[in-house]
Design an enzyme around this catalytic site. Structure first.
Site, PDB file in Angstrom:
ATOM      1  N   SER A   1      12.712  32.451  15.138  1.00 37.22           N
ATOM      2  CA  SER A   1      14.175  33.051  15.290  1.00 37.22           C
ATOM      3  C   SER A   1      14.444  34.090  14.103  1.00 37.22           C
ATOM      4  CB  SER A   1      15.223  32.405  15.678  1.00 37.22           C
ATOM      5  OG  SER A   1      14.827  31.523  16.878  1.00 37.22           O
TER       6      SER A   1
ATOM      7  N   LYS B   1       3.090  38.351  20.693  1.00 40.40           N
ATOM      8  CA  LYS B   1       2.798  37.125  21.761  1.00 40.40           C
ATOM      9  C   LYS B   1       2.360  38.192  23.318  1.00 40.40           C
ATOM     10  CE  LYS B   1       5.816  34.118  19.674  1.00 40.40           C
ATOM     11  NZ  LYS B   1       6.975  33.127  19.736  1.00 40.40           N
TER      12      LYS B   1
ATOM     13  N   GLU C   1       2.024  27.991  19.704  1.00 41.71           N
ATOM     14  CA  GLU C   1       1.743  28.092  21.229  1.00 41.71           C
ATOM     15  C   GLU C   1       0.235  27.830  21.581  1.00 41.71           C
ATOM     16  OE1 GLU C   1       3.775  31.676  21.678  1.00 41.71           O
ATOM     17  OE2 GLU C   1       5.644  30.892  21.184  1.00 41.71           O
TER      18      GLU C   1
ATOM     19  N   GLY D   1      11.823  31.001  19.425  1.00 40.58           N
ATOM     20  CA  GLY D   1      12.117  31.591  20.675  1.00 40.58           C
ATOM     21  C   GLY D   1      13.474  30.834  21.018  1.00 40.58           C
TER      22      GLY D   1
ATOM     23  N   HIS E   1      -1.202  28.949  15.709  1.00 41.33           N
ATOM     24  CA  HIS E   1       0.163  29.251  16.303  1.00 41.33           C
ATOM     25  C   HIS E   1       0.513  28.123  17.251  1.00 41.33           C
ATOM     26  CE1 HIS E   1       3.708  30.639  18.271  1.00 41.33           C
ATOM     27  NE2 HIS E   1       3.807  31.585  17.101  1.00 41.33           N
TER      28      HIS E   1
ATOM     29  N   GLU F   1       6.705  27.366  10.773  1.00 42.88           N
ATOM     30  CA  GLU F   1       7.535  27.541  11.851  1.00 42.88           C
ATOM     31  C   GLU F   1       7.836  26.191  12.403  1.00 42.88           C
ATOM     32  OE1 GLU F   1       6.217  31.759  13.262  1.00 42.88           O
ATOM     33  OE2 GLU F   1       4.887  30.501  14.097  1.00 42.88           O
TER      34      GLU F   1
ATOM     35  N   ASN G   1       4.580  39.273  15.486  1.00 44.32           N
ATOM     36  CA  ASN G   1       3.718  38.397  16.481  1.00 44.32           C
ATOM     37  C   ASN G   1       4.534  38.890  17.842  1.00 44.32           C
ATOM     38  OD1 ASN G   1       2.158  36.590  18.268  1.00 44.32           O
ATOM     39  ND2 ASN G   1       3.204  34.922  17.730  1.00 44.32           N
TER      40      ASN G   1
END
Ligand code: PGA
Length: 253
Positions: free
Chosen positions: A213, A13, A99, A173, A97, A167, A11
């Site tokens: 990560s 992003k 985000e 991140g 996701h 996740e 991904n």
């Protein structure tokens, strides 16, 4: 021997122009021999998809999108439909996701509509679920609530076509990875939830990834876990060599 085919998904992003996307693809394909045992997917931003789709035609590197709208077309400024993504060569789409949920207001009812629309329009969704750090002590409750609401209207055939990505948001991140044991435990809880709400055959057929990560250094130990069927990789998928090393870790399982 599991019937589930491993998937390594990158991904990207909000990273890479179309030109940078092309450079990645050319480099990555030069490393990749014809791949059949595992699926490998890149998920660039919308603006790179058309160029990527042309480069990937007939290749064993698959293409996905980071989001989609649930309507087929209409007055939805800034939105992209499943049909548009398919026309660019996408076969997969990320849905929900963290985000999108946290920064763009995608709640579970929106996630559910997107999932149903992706399946209806012939894209394979990767449903992302996960808990924040403050929710970590009630992870089962949080994931169960997401699965219940997001999978509304999804039958067992559709679910077996889908991929779920667990996740933990505190690991995205941040450089903090869930230990392989913690990731395995939550993913096995997700599989048990599928068994009790659908059936065992569906639970055994549904692919479940870990994300947060994932790096070349920790990929092998995560992927060795019984219920972890692949990885959703963010930062480490932006560099062809590091993404390739994660693919190699999956291949050598
Ligand atoms: P990360 O991102 O690998 O950079 O933690 C994972 C993701 O958000 O999918």
């Amino acid at each position: 021997m599991t019937m589930r085919r491993p998937l390594i998904a990158g991904n990207w992003k909000m990273h890479k122009t179309p030109q940078e996307t092309e450079e990645f693809i050319v480099e990555f394909l030069s490393k990749l021999a014809n791949e059949e045992r595992i699926e490998i997917l890149i998920v660039p931003p919308f603006t790179s998809l058309d160029r990527a789709g042309k480069l990937l035609k007939g290749k064993s590197l698959l293409l996905g999108a980071q989001d989609m709208h649930y309507e087929a077309e209409g007055a939805f400024t800034g939105a992209i439909s499943a049909r548009m993504l398919k026309a660019c060569g996408c076969s997969y789409v990320l849905v929900g996701h963290s985000e999108r949920r946290e920064l763009f207001g995608d709640d579970d009812s929106v996630v559910s509509r997107k999932l149903n629309a992706a399946l209806r329009d012939g894209l394979r969704p990767i449903l992302c679920v996960g808990e924040t750090l403050s929710e970590h002590d009630r992870v089962e409750e949080k994931i169960t609530q997401q699965l219940t609401e997001d999978l509304d209207g999804i039958d067992e055939h559709a679910l077996a076509e889908m991929t779920i990505a667990y996740e933990p948001i505190w690991a995205i991140g941040t450089g903090k990875t869930a230990t392989p044991e913690v990731a395995q435990e939550t993913i096995s809880m997700i599989r048990d939830w599928i068994t009790s709400h659908y059936d065992n055959a569906t639970a055994q057929a549904t692919r479940i990834l870990y994300g947060g990560s994932v790096k070349p250094a920790n990929a092998a130990s995560l992927l060795a876990q019984r219920d972890i069927d692949g990885a959703l990789v963010g930062g480490a998928s932006l560099v062809a060599e590091s993404f390739f090393q994660i693919v190699e870790a999956a291949r050598s399982q």
